[in-house]
Design an enzyme around this catalytic site. Sequence first.
Site, PDB file in Angstrom:
ATOM      1  CG  ASP A 191      -1.708   7.868   0.370  1.00 35.14           C
ATOM      2  OD1 ASP A 191      -0.600   8.193  -0.095  1.00 35.14           O
ATOM      3  OD2 ASP A 191      -2.781   8.220  -0.140  1.00 35.14           O
TER       4      ASP A 191
ATOM      5  CG  ASP B 252      -2.049   2.554   6.485  1.00 33.84           C
ATOM      6  OD1 ASP B 252      -2.374   2.217   5.324  1.00 33.84           O
ATOM      7  OD2 ASP B 252      -2.282   3.676   6.954  1.00 33.84           O
TER       8      ASP B 252
ATOM      9  CG  ASP C 234      -1.575   1.273   1.526  1.00 33.86           C
ATOM     10  OD1 ASP C 234      -2.257   1.757   0.611  1.00 33.86           O
ATOM     11  OD2 ASP C 234      -1.435   1.817   2.642  1.00 33.86           O
TER      12      ASP C 234
HETATM   13 MG   LIG Z   1      -2.851   3.304   3.513  1.00 33.90          MG
END
Ligand SMILES: [Mg+2]
Length: 274
Positions: A19, A212, A17
């Site tokens: 961001d 996240d 991922d």
């Molecule tokens: Mg993310």
Amino acid sequence: MTKKRSLLGHYPLVVTDLDGTLLDRESYSFAAALPALEELQRRGIPLILNSSKTATEMLELQRALGIQTPFIAENGAGLYRVTATGDSQLWHSFAAQREVVLGHLCELRDEHQYRFRGFADMSPVEISACTGLTPAQAVAAAARAFSEPLQWQDTAERLHLFMQQITDAGLYAVQGGRFLTVTGPCNKGAALKALLQELGVLDSAYVVALGDSPNDIELLQSADVAVVIRSVHSEPLQVEGPARVIRSQAEGPSGWQEVMQTLLAEPALQTERL
Ligand SMILES: [Mg+2]
């Protein structure tokens, strides 16, 4: 894309991922993860980007990272490959076009007077104000093919109702680090599976996935090693399936570096030297 066998005989791949994971949530920098990134490149281990970002944004980042691997954009909606001339080309799509999504959102808003703002309602200046992106980056972020990121401005109770209506409309909404993104039903994990199939390594790949937020769950659950990067913005992710789940202490690219440094020392990520 070249693949290298590890000393254990499978093809290691790192899928990440962006961001809040490889990129710092505020500065969008990957500098803290550079040592691990360089080591992956040295070992010939492919790095696959899998994000809610658009193809335009991701191609820009691929250039900054110096990679030409296929990538997955807009939360699993589009699988892209990079052409010999360095442009991105849609390889497979897994969701309806954005126009279809916008049509449903307009109907719901008209009917229930929901308060939300999507990228379609914002100018590049507004997008840049609520994301911290530069105006040029905001234009790239607005160039969406499949999905619509929303800022929810209504009550939590009405969000619950809205989510139900989204599902009833055959759409899918998932909370990322910053936005609630609405697309056709697709996810990062299913798109990764399609990519592994295309590469002929569905059974022989050893996948390390890093994420996240809740929109990374399917990706993490489809991996051999799931790395949950610490985030103060979402509840601790519940990941079930992978043999190993590792949680970073640090957030963002520092957490990425911290865990990858450990994994790079293990035989599963050792490749035969070039
Ligand atoms: Mg993310």
